[in-house]
Design a protein around this motif. Structure first.
Motif: not given
Length: 357
Positions: A246-257
């Protein structure tokens, strides 16, 4: 994330999630264990503004042990007693470090539906369909090289939008114009567009706009794996990760939105053109109000293969729900040269036949 190892209560060996049976399976003694979330209600959404204020309950936050891949930068999660592994994204050895990654817990997981054998068959078929791929790469891939099962992080976003717009509606009509042809006047039809200024409003509710939260897979590859049936998401439980990476996310929530807004804005622009109507449309301005934004952090299943062929690395990814394949591919100079030669021969033959006629 929780430890991905699940000892068998009979023999103590590590169990793994079996896509075919949808349960935990011990390969050593054959013991099987059902997972709690085999049938689950729809996943609850999380409030976007609350998360931006870092005000989510502590139960929704976790700290995981990760080490970045020295080659591709993927955040590789390590179980508590694991010290080394191979990066599933590029086949580079990775040693566990002391790093930690604080993140929002996954809300849901889409369990693996395809076994490694099924995914390998899909990848082999895909390679065989590439006309200009070197034969050596296809043979190399068919040698039974293992694939890595990886849960890749994604965000999903819901939102309500109301947009006002200004533009122009174009209506096509035909006028006749006199032109001179061979010294003689001739009336010919000419299309003209009559424009009229318009303004209006459109509204749309967005549900589960999917955004890749990894930088380890090219976005084009991830987009090509779609569609995903997100109705099959189940509440996250570590059992589904047993035997997989499993990979931890690198794109944070704000960038994702921000990425989700790009998808929403394209859909809104289509709505505006449809609302303007007519034969042609010009859009001068769109102003959008976004409200009721919610999100989920979810894990989607991918089978991956990373090969080195003649000194270069190539990656292949398989949607572990549908079997859809995408990847990097080399080109065979010999095959391309033969194809060009064959095209020249056919063109020359056609020209000869034409001249003889």
């Amino acid at each position: 994330m929780d430890d991905h190892r699940f000892p068998c209560d009979r023999c103590g060996s590590d169990m793994r999630f079996d896509p075919a049976g949808g349960k935990l399976l011990c390969d050593y003694c054959g013991n099987e264990t059902l997972l709690e979330n085999a049938v689950a209600p729809p996943l609850a959404e999380m409030d976007y503004e609350t998360a931006l204020r870092a005000a989510l309950p502590s139960s929704q936050i976790e700290e995981i042990g990760v080490s970045p891949c020295p080659n591709c930068g993927a955040l590789i999660e390590f179980a508590a007693d694991s010290h080394a592994t191979t990066c599933p994204f590029c086949a580079t050895p990775v040693v566990a470090g002391t790093g930690a990654h604080r993140q929002i817990k996954p809300r849901g997981v889409l369990p693996f539906a395809l076994s490694e054998r099924e995914a390998h068959g899909a990848m082999t078929d895909w390679l065989g369909s590439l006309w200009f791929a070197p034969n050596g790469l296809s043979r190399y891939a068919r040698k039974g090289r293992r694939l890595s099962g990886v849960y890749v992080p994604f965000w999903t976003f819901d939102a309500q939008t109301r947009s006002s717009y200004e533009g122009e509606r174009g209506t096509v009509h035909v006028e006749h114009r006199t032109v001179m042809r061979d010294g003689r006047p001739e009336r010919v039809p000419v299309q003209k567009v009559r424009w009229r200024r318009v303004r209006g409003r459109v509204a749309r509710a967005f549900d589960d706009v999917l955004v890749l939260a990894s930088r380890s897979i090219p976005r084009a590859h991830a987009d090509a794996l779609a569609p995903w049936d997100l109705t099959q998401l189940v509440p996250y439980t570590p059992g589904y990760l047993a035997g997989f990476d499993a990979e931890g996310y690198q794109v944070d929530l704000e960038e994702g939105f921000a990425a989700a807004r790009e998808v929403m804005d394209r859909a809104i622009a289509r709505d505006v053109r449809f609302d303007i109507g007519g034969d042609r449309q010009r859009v001068h301005a769109i102003r959008t109000e976004v409200s009721a934004v919610t999100f989920k952090h979810v894990l989607l299943p991918v089978w991956m293969a990373a090969y080195r062929y003649r000194g270069a690395s190539y990656r292949f990814v398989v949607n572990a729900q549908t079997g859809r394949v995408q990847g990097e591919r080399p080109y065979s100079a010999i095959k391309i040269a033969l194809a060009v030669l064959l095209a020249l021969v056919l063109a020359g033959g056609a020209a000869y036949v034409y001249q003889m006629q």
